[in-house]
Design a protein around this motif. Structure first.
Motif, mmCIF file in Angstrom:
data_model
loop_
_atom_site.group_PDB
_atom_site.id
_atom_site.type_symbol
_atom_site.label_atom_id
_atom_site.label_comp_id
_atom_site.label_asym_id
_atom_site.label_seq_id
_atom_site.Cartn_x
_atom_site.Cartn_y
_atom_site.Cartn_z
ATOM 1 N N ILE A 35 -1.240 -3.741 -0.951
ATOM 2 C CA ILE A 35 -0.163 -4.790 -0.733
ATOM 3 C C ILE A 35 -0.772 -6.156 -0.775
ATOM 4 C CG2 ILE A 35 1.322 -5.479 1.066
ATOM 5 C CD1 ILE A 35 2.268 -2.722 1.415
ATOM 6 N N PHE A 36 -1.635 -6.385 0.237
ATOM 7 C CA PHE A 36 -2.253 -7.652 0.366
ATOM 8 C C PHE A 36 -2.997 -8.177 -0.973
ATOM 9 C CE2 PHE A 36 -5.189 -11.000 1.939
ATOM 10 C CZ PHE A 36 -4.273 -11.704 2.902
ATOM 11 N N ALA A 37 -3.699 -7.254 -1.631
ATOM 12 C CA ALA A 37 -4.297 -7.823 -2.704
ATOM 13 C C ALA A 37 -3.513 -8.207 -3.662
ATOM 14 C CB ALA A 37 -5.403 -6.626 -3.202
ATOM 15 N N ILE A 38 -2.379 -7.704 -3.950
ATOM 16 C CA ILE A 38 -1.454 -8.009 -4.931
ATOM 17 C C ILE A 38 -0.535 -9.186 -4.573
ATOM 18 C CG2 ILE A 38 0.865 -7.306 -6.228
ATOM 19 C CD1 ILE A 38 -0.177 -4.282 -6.107
ATOM 20 N N ALA A 39 -0.239 -9.107 -3.357
ATOM 21 C CA ALA A 39 0.569 -10.443 -2.584
ATOM 22 C C ALA A 39 -0.343 -11.925 -3.009
ATOM 23 C CB ALA A 39 0.633 -10.202 -1.165
ATOM 24 N N TRP A 40 -1.661 -11.478 -2.661
ATOM 25 C CA TRP A 40 -2.354 -12.765 -2.812
ATOM 26 C C TRP A 40 -2.880 -13.104 -4.500
ATOM 27 C CZ3 TRP A 40 -3.826 -16.686 -0.373
ATOM 28 C CH2 TRP A 40 -5.069 -17.697 -1.103
ATOM 29 N N HIS A 41 -3.183 -11.786 -5.181
ATOM 30 C CA HIS A 41 -3.551 -12.389 -6.313
ATOM 31 C C HIS A 41 -2.223 -12.823 -7.371
ATOM 32 C CE1 HIS A 41 -6.448 -11.496 -9.925
ATOM 33 N NE2 HIS A 41 -5.544 -10.939 -10.456
ATOM 34 N N CYS A 42 -1.137 -12.046 -6.963
ATOM 35 C CA CYS A 42 0.031 -12.445 -8.000
ATOM 36 C C CYS A 42 0.932 -13.501 -7.401
ATOM 37 C CB CYS A 42 0.861 -11.206 -8.191
ATOM 38 S SG CYS A 42 -0.139 -9.921 -9.035
ATOM 39 N N GLY A 43 0.650 -13.869 -5.989
ATOM 40 C CA GLY A 43 1.798 -14.865 -5.513
ATOM 41 C C GLY A 43 3.068 -14.448 -5.477
ATOM 42 N N CYS A 44 3.412 -13.161 -5.596
ATOM 43 C CA CYS A 44 4.646 -12.448 -5.599
ATOM 44 C C CYS A 44 5.574 -12.716 -4.302
ATOM 45 C CB CYS A 44 4.857 -11.226 -6.139
ATOM 46 S SG CYS A 44 3.714 -9.906 -5.152
ATOM 47 N N ARG A 45 6.679 -12.320 -4.321
ATOM 48 C CA ARG A 45 7.749 -12.441 -3.088
ATOM 49 C C ARG A 45 7.529 -11.120 -2.747
ATOM 50 N NH1 ARG A 45 10.366 -15.715 -7.007
ATOM 51 N NH2 ARG A 45 10.964 -17.703 -6.489
ATOM 52 N N LEU A 46 7.968 -11.049 -1.429
ATOM 53 C CA LEU A 46 8.099 -9.677 -0.767
ATOM 54 C C LEU A 46 9.033 -8.561 -1.468
ATOM 55 C CD1 LEU A 46 7.902 -7.415 1.650
ATOM 56 C CD2 LEU A 46 9.642 -8.855 2.748
ATOM 57 N N ILE B 272 6.641 -3.653 5.032
ATOM 58 C CA ILE B 272 5.617 -4.491 4.371
ATOM 59 C C ILE B 272 5.396 -5.721 5.075
ATOM 60 C CG2 ILE B 272 5.407 -5.951 2.223
ATOM 61 C CD1 ILE B 272 6.961 -4.013 0.760
ATOM 62 N N ARG B 273 6.406 -6.237 5.663
ATOM 63 C CA ARG B 273 6.250 -7.679 6.572
ATOM 64 C C ARG B 273 5.460 -7.078 7.677
ATOM 65 N NH1 ARG B 273 11.086 -8.378 7.053
ATOM 66 N NH2 ARG B 273 11.814 -9.660 5.334
ATOM 67 N N ARG B 274 5.672 -6.030 8.362
ATOM 68 C CA ARG B 274 4.851 -5.761 9.397
ATOM 69 C C ARG B 274 3.412 -5.558 9.119
ATOM 70 N NH1 ARG B 274 3.414 -0.577 11.769
ATOM 71 N NH2 ARG B 274 2.738 -0.817 13.937
ATOM 72 N N ASP B 275 3.148 -5.005 8.117
ATOM 73 C CA ASP B 275 1.767 -4.662 7.491
ATOM 74 C C ASP B 275 0.996 -5.938 7.258
ATOM 75 O OD1 ASP B 275 1.831 -2.044 7.522
ATOM 76 O OD2 ASP B 275 2.250 -1.892 5.070
ATOM 77 N N ILE B 276 1.885 -7.046 6.881
ATOM 78 C CA ILE B 276 1.320 -8.482 6.422
ATOM 79 C C ILE B 276 1.037 -9.174 7.933
ATOM 80 C CG2 ILE B 276 1.472 -10.788 5.557
ATOM 81 C CD1 ILE B 276 0.987 -8.785 3.310
ATOM 82 N N TYR B 277 1.887 -8.975 9.056
ATOM 83 C CA TYR B 277 1.671 -9.382 10.438
ATOM 84 C C TYR B 277 0.401 -8.974 10.952
ATOM 85 C CZ TYR B 277 5.962 -12.102 10.951
ATOM 86 O OH TYR B 277 7.028 -13.074 10.984
ATOM 87 N N ILE B 278 0.327 -7.530 10.791
ATOM 88 C CA ILE B 278 -0.990 -6.981 11.403
ATOM 89 C C ILE B 278 -2.322 -7.434 10.600
ATOM 90 C CG2 ILE B 278 -2.179 -4.526 11.403
ATOM 91 C CD1 ILE B 278 0.614 -3.366 11.751
ATOM 92 N N LEU B 279 -2.258 -7.437 9.351
ATOM 93 C CA LEU B 279 -3.521 -7.863 8.517
ATOM 94 C C LEU B 279 -4.003 -9.282 8.949
ATOM 95 C CD1 LEU B 279 -2.955 -6.265 5.006
ATOM 96 C CD2 LEU B 279 -4.602 -5.421 6.865
#
Length: 362
Positions: free
Chosen positions: A144-155, A262-269
């Motif tokens: 999840i984090f890799a795609i969010a950072w690499h693609c700059g996509c929305r939740l 997903i939001r909680r995963d990002i908060y944790i990371l």
């Protein structure tokens, strides 16, 4: 003003969000719900079960508590701004004292504050990815984090992905050959790997910009390898009706992971203490931000949106033109410049220097 109509905070919130459905995207409504969660919980703790009883002093006390929790200026601004909109709606319903919403003081946030507090810098994102590579490789959170950072996509885009939206091998392209909106000649020369973000509102996975939000996004080989490892080893093999979500849950009625998860995963990371030490001098054994559902209370934790902001800024710092970035992340060049383009001046100078050197060589 006539006699107030009794209404609980939660009932009022549901009425407000229902009213907004015709004018706001699902993502915006969910963000409002999330921002208002703390207020509803606070009312419950204060035994305010009827908004008729809410006073300007209560609003001031809630405001003071939120400000004392170490929230970033930008987060405080969005949460109190949403509260003001909500109370204005309640005012129209005659559920709160007249003009109460005017008592909410929404702080102003300078651009520099917004950048420093919300944007996730490239160094921090890379450190998180390094930690995940070392301690939690190919997990759902890692992918999840890799795609969010690499693609700059929305939740919403992350959640909408299916296995069939992942194109790693030439044979995967067969899934596109029957589609009328695809240039079949281009498929013969397309480079792999890539993800294809699709708008599927009929099965509860819309994209914010609907059909205009659909796009293929190129992946690096490293990110593609990570996603494949996650699919092969860590992904719970579950289906969502006729679809196979990329990000699944281990159990429960819903196979597709929820936005809140997903939001909680990002908060944790983005909590520094998860793989290091606490920079806020908190007792890590008793820190409230380590409790389930309270991860956002860490001053350093971030929601998915600052990941997108940081990714876009990093692309621009690397010299990507706004038009190219805009197509990758599904935004307009004007929006990129106005809301996401927060350059580091030294890096931006270096990218300009590299561009000028390339021009001189041609």
């Amino acid at each position: 003003m006539s006699e107030l109509e009794p209404l609980s905070p939660l009932e009022a919130l549901e009425l407000w969000l229902e009213r907004l459905q015709s004018t706001r995207s699902e993502a915006t409504i969910e963000s409002y719900r999330y921002r208002m969660q703390s207020f509803v919980e606070w009312c419950d703790e204060e035994e305010i079960d009827n908004l008729n009883d809410l006073t300007s002093r209560d609003v001031f006390r809630y405001d003071s508590e939120r400000r004392s929790e170490g929230l970033s200026p930008a987060t405080l601004k969005t949460q109190l701004g949403t509260l003001k909109l909500f109370l204005e709606f309640c005012d129209r319903l005659e559920a709160v004292p007249e003009g109460l919403y005017e008592k909410v003081e929404v702080p102003t946030v300078e651009l520099a504050e917004r950048v420093n507090d919300e944007l996730v810098r490239a160094e921090r994102a890379e450190q998180i990815l390094e930690d995940l590579e070392l301690y939690d490789r190919a997990s759902r959170r890692h992918a999840i984090f890799a795609i969010a950072w690499h693609c700059g996509c929305r939740l919403g885009g992350l959640r909408a992905l299916d296995l069939e939206d992942c194109f790693f091998e030439p044979s995967d392209l067969d899934r596109l050959r029957h589609q009328d909106d695809i240039d079949h000649e281009a498929l013969e020369e397309v480079d792999l790997p890539f993800l294809y973000f699709r708008h599927r509102p009929e099965t509860d996975t819309p994209l914010k910009n609907k059909k205009q939000g659909e796009r293929p996004v190129a992946l690096s080989d490293d990110v593609a390898s990570l996603i494949k490892s996650y699919i092969q080893v860590k992904r719970a093999k579950r289906s969502d009706g006729d679809r196979r979500p990329l990000f699944t849950t281990e159990k429960g009625d819903n196979a597709r992971v929820s936005k809140s998860s997903i939001r909680r995963d990002i908060y944790i990371l983005t909590q520094p203490c998860r793989y290091g030490t606490c920079p806020h001098n908190r007792d890590e054994e008793n820190c409230e931000a380590l409790k389930h559902g309270h991860e956002a209370r860490c001053p350093s934790s971030r929601s998915p949106h600052p990941i997108r902001t940081g990714a876009i800024t990093h692309m621009r710092d690397e010299g990507w033109p706004p038009e190219v970035v805009a197509e990758r992340v599904n935004a307009t060049p004007e929006v990129i410049r106005a809301h996401y383009d927060h350059p580091d001046p030294i890096r931006r100078m270096q990218s300009r220097r590299s561009f000028l050197n390339k021009e001189a060589d041609t």
